[in-house]
Design a protein around this motif. Structure first.
Motif, PDB file in Angstrom:
ATOM      1  N   ILE A   1       4.032  -3.646  -0.124  1.00 30.49           N
ATOM      2  CA  ILE A   1       3.366  -4.189  -1.024  1.00 30.49           C
ATOM      3  C   ILE A   1       2.663  -5.778  -1.122  1.00 30.49           C
ATOM      4  O   ILE A   1       2.496  -6.081  -2.332  1.00 30.49           O
ATOM      5  CB  ILE A   1       4.442  -3.948  -2.352  1.00 30.49           C
TER       6      ILE A   1
ATOM      7  N   PRO B   1      -2.185  -2.193  -0.496  1.00 32.56           N
ATOM      8  CA  PRO B   1      -1.599  -3.295  -1.432  1.00 32.56           C
ATOM      9  C   PRO B   1      -2.744  -4.014  -2.385  1.00 32.56           C
ATOM     10  O   PRO B   1      -2.803  -4.336  -3.719  1.00 32.56           O
ATOM     11  CB  PRO B   1      -1.235  -4.453  -1.044  1.00 32.56           C
TER      12      PRO B   1
ATOM     13  N   THR C   1       2.402  -0.796  -4.220  1.00 25.76           N
ATOM     14  CA  THR C   1       1.562  -2.336  -5.036  1.00 25.76           C
ATOM     15  C   THR C   1       1.557  -1.793  -6.941  1.00 25.76           C
ATOM     16  O   THR C   1       1.449  -2.854  -7.206  1.00 25.76           O
ATOM     17  CB  THR C   1       0.491  -2.433  -4.124  1.00 25.76           C
TER      18      THR C   1
END
Length: 252
Positions: free
Chosen positions: A198, A233, A152
């Motif tokens: 992500i 994330p 991420t």
């Protein structure tokens, strides 16, 4: 409708499109009796990248975050406005995140409707859950978290860099295409250990849909793992926003 209402609707529709096409490609590859059955991880990577492309194109009014990690990363980078001139404040941040989660749930429900007969034919509960949400190849929560943070970070840092390029007439001028290619390369490079969520909304929204939908023989929604693709994330996105403040002016 005021500007905040417009961007809320834009984020709902864009995220629903993202999840419909992204989870849809997983369903095509994983569920019994599909024409795409066995298409492989590369097909999934390409499908998710192009799903992001479609979602970004649809959600132009909101700036097409489609991802709470992007929203929070932009906040951490010092952004003062979101799409359509909406100021960054607690209300707008919550509106973006809520819209992204609602859109993800709606997109997942549409995937179930599109593949209803194939869900019924699929004997493996894990394959059904895998359509909706991510899971690790090797379950180790700490290392799974690290993988999601890194993936991420790359996503949000490069997305913010696209914005800097746009100021100079660079890559951001190409619109959604660079983001789609970025998601594909994250999947092919970093997606193996966890399936690269992500995006907290992309994982949590469909996982909620899996939990409440009447899916035949669905099994567990694996809530024990669900915090990893949410926390990872968010941490990666915020770190990327902070890093962009220090690094992107130097690299420009």
């Amino acid at each position: 409708m005021d500007n905040l209402g417009i961007v809320f609707l834009s984020e709902v529709v864009g995220t629903a499109m993202l999840v419909l096409l992204g989870c849809g490609v997983v369903a095509n590859v994983a569920l019994a009796r599909n024409k795409g059955l066995g298409g492989g991880f590369l097909m999934v990577n390409i499908g998710w990248g192009l799903a992001v492309f479609a979602g970004v194109i649809v959600a132009y009014n909101s700036g097409a975050h489609l991802n709470p990690a992007v929203t929070l990363g932009l906040v951490a980078s010092g952004a003062s406005e979101f799409g359509s001139g909406v100021p960054v404040n607690v209300l707008s941040i919550l509106a973006y995140i809520a819209a992204e989660l609602i859109g993800a749930i709606l997109g997942a429900v549409l995937v179930w409707l599109a593949y209803k007969q194939h869900f019924d034919e699929e004997p493996e509960p894990a394959s059904k859950l895998g359509v909706f949400s991510t899971g690790p190849a090797i379950r180790s929560y700490g290392w799974n978290l690290v993988t999601e943070i890194i993936g991420t970070f790359v996503l949000v840092f490069v997305v913010i860099a696209f914005g800097h390029n746009g100021d100079a007439g660079g890559l951001a001028a190409l619109g959604a295409l660079p983001v789609a290619l970025l998601v594909i390369v994250i999947g092919t490079s970093l997606g193996g250990p966890t399936g690269y969520a992500i995006n907290p909304a992309r994982d949590l929204g469909p996982r909620i849909a899996h939990w409440f939908l009447p899916i035949k023989g669905k099994g567990s929604s694996d809530w024990a793992y669900a915090w990893v693709p949410v926390a990872g994330p968010i941490i990666g996105g915020v770190l990327a926003g902070w890093a962009s403040l220090a690094l992107l002016p130097v690299l420009a």
